[in-house]
Design a protein around this motif. Structure first.
Motif: not given
Length: 359
Positions: A108-119
Motif C-alpha cells: 500500500d505504501l508502495a502503491v501510495s509512493e507509486k501514486d505519488r511518483l505517478q503524480v
C-alpha cells in the motif's frame, strides 16, 4: 450411508489427489462400478508409501466394519503428525498472513509512493508536454522565420532578376540609342559631306565660271587686236609709194600661232578616259571598269589623258563597297609611278598627290 462410507470416499480422494486416477477405475464407467462392488482396487502409486499407504489401504477395506472410525483416524500417529503439521501450517499461515499484511501495507505504501511518483510523473509529463508545446511553438516560429527568410530571399532573387532584366533592357536601349546616335552622326556626317561637296561644287562652278569669263575676255581682247592689226595692214597696203615720200614699210609681225583654245561653254565637253592599271594590282580592267579582287590589298589606278591646263570635271562611281572599305579620288603629278598594294601617297608620293577619301 455411514461415516465408514465417508472414510472410504476420503481414501479414494486421497489417492486421486496423489495420482490423479480413481483407484477402482476400469476401461469404462461400466467396468468401474463392478470393481467398486467387488473391492477390486488397482495398485497404489509408488509415491504412496509407509504409514500413509497402510492407512489408505485400511480406509479402502471392502468390509465397512473393518474400516477405521473417525476417532481411530484422528488418533493415529499419521493424523497426529498431520495435526501437528496443520498446527504448524496454521502458525506459518498466521505468520504468512502477518507477513502478507506487512507486505500489503508495504505494498500500500508502495502503491501510495507509486501514486505519488505517478503524480510526479504525470506532473513531469505535463511539464514535458508543456515544454514540448513550447518547443513545437518555437520550432513553428523557427520554421515560420525560415519560411519568411526563404520568401524574402525569393523576393530578393525575383527583384534581382527584374533588376537584371531592367539592366539588360537598359543596355539594349543604350545600344539602340548609341546605334541611333551613330546613325544620326553618320547621317549628319553624310549630310555635311554632301553639303561640303555641294559647297565644293559651288566653288568649282564659281571658279569655272570665272575661268570662262576670263577666257571670254581674253578671246574678246585677242579678237579686237586681230581686227586692229588687220585694219592697219589694209591701210598700209593702200598708201602709194613715191620717191619723196617713201614710207619704210615695217613688216607687221605676224603673231605666232598660239595653241588652239577649246571653246569654253557652260556645259562640259566629254573627253575619252583610258584607265591605266599598273602591273601587279589586285584586280583586272574591262573597258573603263576596274574590278577589285576579293582581297584586302590596296589598288591605285590612273587615267588618261594627262591634264596640263584648264578645268576638268571628272566623275567616277565606286560600286559594291560593302563593309568599312574606303575609296578616294585625286590628282597626281605625271611623273608618279604607283606600286601595287600601296596607297597613292606612299613610296615617296606624298608631295606629288592630292586626294580626297570617303568615310
Amino acid at each position: 450411508m455411514s461415516d465408514r462410507s465417508d472414510i472410504w470416499s476420503l481414501g479414494v480422494i486421497m489417492i486421486e489427489i496423489v495420482s490423479g486416477v480413481h483407484p477402482f477405475s476400469g476401461m469404462t464407467a461400466a467396468e468401474t462400478v463392478p470393481n467398486i462392488i467387488a473391492g477390486k482396487m488397482n495398485g497404489l502409486p509408488k509415491d504412496i508409501q509407509g504409514d500413509l499407504k497402510q492407512m489408505i489401504i485400511w480406509m479402502l477395506t471392502h468390509d465397512p466394519s473393518k474400516r477405521p472410525s473417525t476417532e481411530q483416524l484422528l488418533e493415529s500417529d499419521l493424523m497426529q503428525l498431520v495435526a501437528k503439521i496443520e498446527t504448524r501450517n496454521s502458525t506459518q499461515i498466521s505468520e504468512l498472513e502477518s507477513k502478507v499484511q506487512q507486505e500489503k501495507r508495504r505494498a500500500d505504501l508502495a502503491v501510495s509512493e507509486k501514486d505519488r511518483l505517478q503524480v510526479e510523473l504525470n506532473r513531469a509529463n505535463t511539464e514535458k508536454d508543456r515544454l514540448q508545446v513550447e518547443l513545437n511553438r518555437a520550432n513553428t516560429e523557427k520554421d515560420r522565420g525560415r519560411q519568411e527568410k526563404q520568401r524574402a530571399q525569393s523576393e530578393k532573387d525575383r527583384l534581382q532578376v527584374e533588376l537584371n532584366r531592367a539592366n539588360t533592357d537598359k543596355d539594349r536601349l543604350q545600344v539602340e540609342l548609341d546605334r541611333e546616335r551613330q546613325e544620326k552622326e553618320r547621317a549628319q556626317s553624310e549630310k555635311n559631306q554632301e553639303k561640303q561637296r555641294a559647297n565644293n561644287a559651288e566653288e568649282l562652278t564659281a571658279v569655272f565660271q570665272q575661268q570662262v569669263e576670263r577666257t571670254h575676255s581674253e578671246v574678246t581682247r585677242l579678237t579686237t587686236e586681230n581686227q586692229q592689226l588687220k585694219a592697219e595692214l589694209s591701210r598700209r597696203e593702200t598708201v602709194p609709194s613715191t620717191p619723196k615720200v617713201q614710207l619704210k614699210q615695217t613688216p607687221v609681225p605676224t603673231p605666232k600661232p598660239k595653241q588652239s583654245l577649246i571653246q569654253i561653254t557652260s556645259s562640259p565637253q566629254p573627253i575619252t578616259v583610258n584607265l591605266q592599271v599598273p602591273t601587279g594590282m589586285s584586280g583586272h580592267k574591262k573597258q573603263n571598269i576596274f574590278k577589285h579582287d576579293n582581297t584586302e590589298a590596296y589598288c591605285t589606278i590612273t587615267s588618261d589623258p594627262i591634264i596640263s591646263d584648264g578645268i576638268v570635271y571628272y566623275e567616277t562611281v565606286f560600286e559594291k563597297h560593302d563593309g568599312n572599305w574606303a575609296f578616294g579620288i585625286g590628282i597626281a603629278d605625271s611623273t608618279v609611278v604607283f606600286q601595287p598594294n600601296n596607297l597613292p601617297d606612299e613610296d615617296g608620293n606624298n608631295e606629288k598627290t592630292v586626294g580626297y577619301y570617303s568615310g
